[in-house]
Scaffold this active site. Structure first.
Site, PDB file in Angstrom:
ATOM      1  N   ASP A  42       0.983  -1.218   0.133  1.00 37.58           N
ATOM      2  CA  ASP A  42      -0.171  -0.266  -0.001  1.00 37.58           C
ATOM      3  C   ASP A  42       0.671   1.561  -0.255  1.00 37.58           C
ATOM      4  O   ASP A  42       2.204   1.072   0.489  1.00 37.58           O
ATOM      5  CB  ASP A  42      -0.663   0.213   0.964  1.00 37.58           C
ATOM      6  CG  ASP A  42      -2.073   1.158   1.704  1.00 37.58           C
ATOM      7  OD1 ASP A  42      -2.724   1.490  -0.053  1.00 37.58           O
ATOM      8  OD2 ASP A  42      -1.817   1.661   2.335  1.00 37.58           O
ATOM      9  N   THR A  68      -0.331   4.481   1.612  1.00 35.69           N
ATOM     10  CA  THR A  68      -0.938   5.927   2.552  1.00 35.69           C
ATOM     11  C   THR A  68      -0.172   4.762   3.477  1.00 35.69           C
ATOM     12  O   THR A  68      -1.171   4.070   4.162  1.00 35.69           O
ATOM     13  CB  THR A  68      -1.973   6.255   2.450  1.00 35.69           C
ATOM     14  OG1 THR A  68      -2.534   7.083   0.851  1.00 35.69           O
ATOM     15  CG2 THR A  68      -2.475   7.593   3.759  1.00 35.69           C
ATOM     16  N   GLU A 103      -4.586  19.870   0.908  1.00 34.25           N
ATOM     17  CA  GLU A 103      -4.934  21.098   1.539  1.00 34.25           C
ATOM     18  C   GLU A 103      -4.653  21.503   2.804  1.00 34.25           C
ATOM     19  O   GLU A 103      -4.251  22.568   2.307  1.00 34.25           O
ATOM     20  CB  GLU A 103      -6.815  20.384   1.294  1.00 34.25           C
ATOM     21  CG  GLU A 103      -7.622  19.936   0.253  1.00 34.25           C
ATOM     22  CD  GLU A 103      -7.668  21.134  -0.369  1.00 34.25           C
ATOM     23  OE1 GLU A 103      -9.277  20.815  -0.079  1.00 34.25           O
ATOM     24  OE2 GLU A 103      -7.551  21.577  -1.003  1.00 34.25           O
ATOM     25  N   LYS A 113     -10.550  14.990 -12.050  1.00 36.49           N
ATOM     26  CA  LYS A 113      -9.139  15.642 -11.148  1.00 36.49           C
ATOM     27  C   LYS A 113      -8.756  17.004 -11.460  1.00 36.49           C
ATOM     28  O   LYS A 113      -7.816  17.892 -11.200  1.00 36.49           O
ATOM     29  CB  LYS A 113      -7.762  15.466 -12.691  1.00 36.49           C
ATOM     30  CG  LYS A 113      -8.140  14.051 -12.846  1.00 36.49           C
ATOM     31  CD  LYS A 113      -7.198  13.607 -13.943  1.00 36.49           C
ATOM     32  CE  LYS A 113      -6.436  11.976 -13.871  1.00 36.49           C
ATOM     33  NZ  LYS A 113      -7.566  11.122 -14.347  1.00 36.49           N
ATOM     34  N   ARG A 145       3.864  17.016  -5.878  1.00 37.21           N
ATOM     35  CA  ARG A 145       2.392  16.753  -6.031  1.00 37.21           C
ATOM     36  C   ARG A 145       1.752  18.438  -6.895  1.00 37.21           C
ATOM     37  O   ARG A 145       2.152  20.052  -5.735  1.00 37.21           O
ATOM     38  CB  ARG A 145       1.695  16.441  -4.906  1.00 37.21           C
ATOM     39  CG  ARG A 145       1.953  14.760  -4.602  1.00 37.21           C
ATOM     40  CD  ARG A 145       0.435  15.175  -3.353  1.00 37.21           C
ATOM     41  NE  ARG A 145       0.771  13.512  -2.557  1.00 37.21           N
ATOM     42  CZ  ARG A 145       0.199  13.191  -2.473  1.00 37.21           C
ATOM     43  NH1 ARG A 145      -1.045  13.465  -1.890  1.00 37.21           N
ATOM     44  NH2 ARG A 145       0.409  12.369  -1.175  1.00 37.21           N
ATOM     45  N   ARG A 163      -5.709   4.205  -6.960  1.00 41.89           N
ATOM     46  CA  ARG A 163      -7.578   3.802  -7.241  1.00 41.89           C
ATOM     47  C   ARG A 163      -8.284   2.825  -7.176  1.00 41.89           C
ATOM     48  O   ARG A 163      -9.196   2.068  -7.717  1.00 41.89           O
ATOM     49  CB  ARG A 163      -8.351   5.113  -8.585  1.00 41.89           C
ATOM     50  CG  ARG A 163      -7.760   6.399  -8.233  1.00 41.89           C
ATOM     51  CD  ARG A 163      -7.942   7.692  -6.984  1.00 41.89           C
ATOM     52  NE  ARG A 163      -9.404   7.317  -6.667  1.00 41.89           N
ATOM     53  CZ  ARG A 163     -10.660   8.327  -5.824  1.00 41.89           C
ATOM     54  NH1 ARG A 163      -9.484   8.516  -4.853  1.00 41.89           N
ATOM     55  NH2 ARG A 163     -11.451   8.351  -5.668  1.00 41.89           N
TER      56      ARG A 163
END
Length: 1015
Positions: free
Chosen positions: A411, A413, A522, A569, A617, A779
């Site tokens: 995985d 995260t 964010e 996106k 990113r 995803r």
């Protein structure tokens, strides 16, 4: 006219990914009377159901009370290795076949079965206790009863129109579809629900979904507007309303439904999406929420995305099982030869069986005992390893699998990354600001909000410079302002012991403020805007407040919010500046989609590529000013599209895209996801060891690609092929052909495209993917992760290891050969004698299988070819383990030949040297056999450990001491003679010395690959 009529429960076209997990379909058909179908759920009235629903019980056990013993025994005896010993022991109940006491066969077999049953029972009890803890969690349920009813203990009462409403405590397992459940902050959501009300003033709540999708980002959820406006939660029971929901499916990222209130004039109908859904297994991170239950039990999204637990068996056990069959075939051949030499006289078929039983010790049950005990020791060593403290071994049956892994599936995260974002770069096209120049950004913001209404007179010759500086300040200000407004972050104020929560919220106390958001990206952006002077201090569903460097509060009204989706996106927001009345549409997103939305420029593509190569990113930020009339027209079309039942997503996207034209490009932002400690050297070591690493994540494609580069999962000299989104067979065929032309290229593919490829071109896709040095699947649903593991096992035949840290990784871990949650050789003796009677009887058989030989063989678990430090320094050594040479057919044949030579030497040596003392053949041969066994173990050892020496001496001492009690089988006075001792020594020397010479010559002229490292 809007499409707001109540929906009828019409069967919808099933999605490709909506099938239940294995075993669920039959269960649902049994309990629900057919295939899962859409449903109408009335609020607070579980009795008004149009179909039967499963109980809300979580069950992760492999067995129940009645199936435990049969299931465990079946899993043991479905393999020939164990079945052979069972049939051997059962044959001793037949008098004509009995060769000795029953305990000589049943005691070793019973010990092995007892260890297995106890181990399985302990694991099942632990699983049962975990399930019981989840099913027994208590929740509050809103309920309504007649006033004269006094049988329930209500914690909160409201009386309206002769009805008594309040809450009653219920266990999670008692929750039904239609119940109104109250979930407190930091409490697990017990069932799949629709979000109706929240106690938060901003009218929204955040969910922690890491145990569902593996993402530690908090997800923003919005209640149904109609129910949120009600005065109290008790009013939910006074209105006549229902939710129409789609059939249960495994898609955790989407939901389609409608909410209808019939007793209003006119009837109110609202569309429902994933923003209104609370899936079971998630945790509320803010406020208290009230929801109506839609799905329970096996229809839960989280349950449908998990696979049934299975019993795992190691590759080593399978190889031993195969070799056992070969040995059994040899036994049959030898037995037929023995009977043939007697010309098939008398009841020859019974003689064949007796010979099979006589030679049965060629397949020693001690091997089974030593394998089980060795695995327990390996598990104990793993738990006690100081380099991985806190490690818990959940399954002690497969620890040796870690030495033969070919594919590692991980995985992202929480496993490769810490999910902690750091803002690294702001790019305005002509100038870029890094961590070392953020003070310049701060000075620009400060100058904008602190400059005087009228600038002082410019000195002669300085006008152009001032104009340039003012223009740059304005550009920086617009970029920072857009970043501070375009997000879904909510500031939350908590008591810090000095200031209470209400006062902190009123005064916007900095020390008490915590940012909550659905993505750490964010939060990193908003924290950065705060560091340069523009602080987000308040937000609810309809407004937002920013504080300037001069402590001025800027108020904005949120007119529309367009959340980020994988398909789009990008995310957007429309706000109105309260001080000027200006309406502005802000948007940020991936460069691949934003390039076609913003106005023409000549630097976007190049700079995005540069920042991506640094592992950042990248987000593109843009804006567009809207006139009042322009916005009103958009709003009318947008509301109508949201109420559509058919093709809602397409209609909504079309309306939004009408605004996304010729937007002004403001800036690029770059944030970095912090990796876990030592990820890069670990991946490099695995690569050098010949292990291919695949990253399976539920995160976005861009995020996964950046992490793969940053973690060096993809090396700098490797190309990356991003598999474009395909939806049908033709597109998949073209894309696979394009991918086939690439060489030494890492693959990045989305879950949707993967599903299409596996549906039409499973073999071709897996063939190409297995040739890649690295694969990134983004995803991915939990069931997709498990399917990829299963396909790797089937297509390559290699061992897989899955590593994960969340509930969404459970299916992958269970499916793999060896799962990691971030939370022998035997000497076969052959006794050749032309009579179908056992030479060694009673305790001699048990002793040879246990106390006489078990300790030395068992001590081989401590043997090491090289030290652990050398193995870590030269990971290429791991490639030798992948070849499986220690238990190959060649190695097996060599040991069979050795056992034949030694058995023949012991038997014929005893006949030759003790010709006149044949009655003592048992004592002679058995003593030689024990000594040969001990010497062969010593011959096998590569690195001596003091416990190995103890095991050798202890076994020899046990045999000598037991001679006092074995007078029935061995004459103690006879074996004490000098003649016996020297003759036994000669037999043992002849059986072992040639093998020692051969070992020396082999190590001298054909040393193993690791020998140079140990010299």
């Amino acid at each position: 006219m809007t499409d707001n009529i109540p929906l009828q429960p019409v069967r919808q076209k099933k999605r490709m990914d909506s099938r239940p997990r294995a075993g669920c379909g039959e269960w649902l058909r049994c309990c629900g009377g057919g295939e899962p179908r859409p449903r109408t759920v009335w609020l607070g009235h579980p009795e008004k159901r149009d179909q039967r629903y499963p109980r809300n019980v979580i069950n992760n056990q492999k067995y129940n009370f009645f199936t435990f013993l049969p299931g465990v025994l079946f899993n043991q005896f479905k393999y020939f290795f164990n079945l052979y010993f069972l049939l051997l022991a059962c044959s001793q109940f037949v008098p004509e076949m009995r060769l000795g006491a029953l305990y000589t066969y049943w005691v070793p077999l019973g010990f092995v079965l007892a260890v297995t049953i106890i181990r399985e029972a302990v694991e099942e009890i632990r699983c049962y206790m975990r399930d019981k803890e989840v099913n027994s969690q208590v929740y509050s349920r809103l309920t309504a009863r007649e006033i004269n009813m006094r049988d329930w203990d209500f914690t909160e009462l409201t009386v309206q129109q002769g009805i008594q409403t309040g809450t009653v405590k219920v266990k999670s397992s008692s929750i039904q579809v239609g119940d109104l459940i109250i979930v407190e902050k930091n409490q697990r959501v017990p069932a799949d629900m629709i979000f109706l009300r929240t106690s938060e003033k901003n009218g929204s709540c955040f969910l922690r979904t890491d145990q569902l999708d593996g993402e530690t980002d908090w997800k923003l959820r919005l209640p149904v507007a109609c129910t949120q406006r009600l005065p109290t939660a008790a009013d939910l029971l006074q209105i006549r309303s229902y939710v129409y929901a789609e059939e249960p499916n495994i898609d955790i990222h989407n939901f389609v439904g409608t909410f209808t209130r019939e007793d209003s004039d006119p009837p109110i109908s609202e569309s429902l999406s994933i923003e209104n859904a609370l899936w079971a297994g998630t945790v509320t991170a803010s406020g208290t929420v009230v929801g109506v239950v839609l799905y329970t039990g096996r229809e839960l999204r989280s349950v449908m995305n998990t696979s049934n637990p299975r019993s795992k068996i190691g590759l080593f056990d399978l190889e031993v099982n195969c070799l056992t069959k070969i040995l059994f075939g040899a036994l049959v051949v030898v037995s037929l030869v023995m009977v043939a030499l007697q010309h098939f006289a008398g009841r020859w078929y019974l003689q064949i069986i007796r010979f099979l039983l006589l030679f049965s010790n060629i397949i020693p049950i001690s091997l089974r005992v030593n394998l089980d005990m060795g695995k327990i020791v390996y598990s104990w060593v793993i738990r006690r390893d100081s380099k991985i403290p806190g490690t818990v071994v959940r399954s002690s049956t497969i620890p040796e699998q870690l030495g033969r892994i070919s594919y590692l599936l991980t995985d992202k995260t929480g496993t490769l990354t810490q999910n902690e974002m750091v803002f690294k770069r702001l790019h305005l096209g002509t100038v870029a600001y890094g961590l070392d120049s953020m003070d310049e950004v701060q000075s620009h913001i400060f100058s904008i909000y602190t400059q005087q209404p009228q600038d002082p007179p410019a000195q002669k010759g300085s006008a152009p410079t001032t104009k340039v500086r003012r223009t740059m300040s304005s550009r920086v200000h617009e970029a920072v302002k857009a970043i501070a407004l375009c997000h879904n972050v909510t500031p939350v104020y908590e008591s810090n012991g000095v200031t209470d929560q209400a006062e902190a919220e009123k005064q916007y106390e900095d020390s008490c403020r915590v940012y909550q958001a659905s993505s750490p990206d964010e939060v990193a952006l908003v924290q950065w805007t705060e560091s340069v002077g523009l602080t987000l201090v308040g937000r609810d569903q309809s407004s937002m407040q920013l504080r300037t460097p001069g402590d001025q509060i800027l108020n904005f009204t949120i007119l529309q919010l367009f959340p980020f989706t994988y398909e789009s996106k990008r995310m957007g927001i429309i706000v109105r500046d309260e001080s000027t009345g200006e309406i502005t549409f802000y948007m940020k997103g991936a460069d691949v989609v934003m390039a076609g939305i913003v106005q023409y420029n000549d630097w976007l593509e190049e700079e995005c590529g540069n920042m991506a190569r640094e592992g950042l990113r990248v987000l593109v930020v843009a804006k567009k000013s809207l006139a009042e009339e322009q916005y009103q027209d958009f709003e009318a079309r947008y509301v109508q599209a949201k109420l559509s039942v058919h093709d809602r997503s397409l209609k909504v996207a079309t309306v939004i895209e009408s605004l996304e034209m010729e937007m002004e490009l403001l800036c690029l932002t770059g944030v970095e996801d912090q990796l876990q400690a030592d990820v890069r050297p670990t991946l490099e070591t695995l690569r050098n060891a010949g292990i291919k690493v695949w990253m399976l994540t539920g995160d976005k494609l861009e995020t996964a690609t950046c992490t793969a580069k940053n973690a060096h999962l993809v090396t700098r000299n490797q190309d990356i092929h991003i598999f474009r989104l395909v939806t049908n067979r033709g597109e998949a065929h073209l894309e696979l052909n394009a991918f086939r032309r690439k060489h030494d290229c890492a693959l990045v593919i989305s879950g949707d495209s993967l599903e299409v490829c596996l549906k039409y071109y499973e073999y071709e896709f897996m063939e190409l993917a297995c040739q890649c040095p690295a694969v990134v699947c983004c995803r991915c649903a939990p069931t997709q992760k498990a399917r990829i593991v299963r396909l790797l096992q089937e297509r390559t035949g290699r061992l897989t290891c899955a590593v994960g840290d969340g509930g969404n990784d459970v299916s992958m871990i269970q499916e793999s050969d060896c799962g990691v949650g971030v939370e022998g050789k035997a000497v076969f003796s052959s006794v050749f004698y032309f009579a179908s009677v056992p030479l060694y009887q009673g305790f001699l058989i048990i002793g040879y299988s246990t106390i006489y030989t078990m300790f030395p063989v068992f001590s081989l678990v401590l043997d090491k070819d090289v030290k652990s430090e050398v193995a870590m320094l030269y990971p290429e050594l791991y490639k030798d383990l992948l070849k499986g040479r220690p238990l190959s057919y060649k190695t097996f044949l060599i040991w069979v030949l050795i056992s034949i030579y030694q058995g023949s030497t012991i038997m014929y040596g005893a006949l030759l040297l003790f010709e006149s003392e044949f009655v003592h053949i048992v004592a002679i041969s058995f003593t030689s056999l024990i000594l040969t066994e001990l010497l062969m173990v010593a011959l096998t050892i590569q690195t001596w450990h003091w416990l190995m020496t103890v095991a050798e001496l202890l076994s020899l001492a046990c045999y000598i001491a037991s001679l006092v009690f074995l007078h029935e089988f061995i004459d103690v006075y006879f074996i004490a003679t000098l003649s016996f001792l020297w003759k036994v020594s000669v037999i043992t020397l002849v059986s072992c010395l040639p093998l020692y010479v051969l070992k020396y010559l082999r190590r001298r002229f054909s040393p193993p690959s690791y020998s140079k490292l140990t010299s």
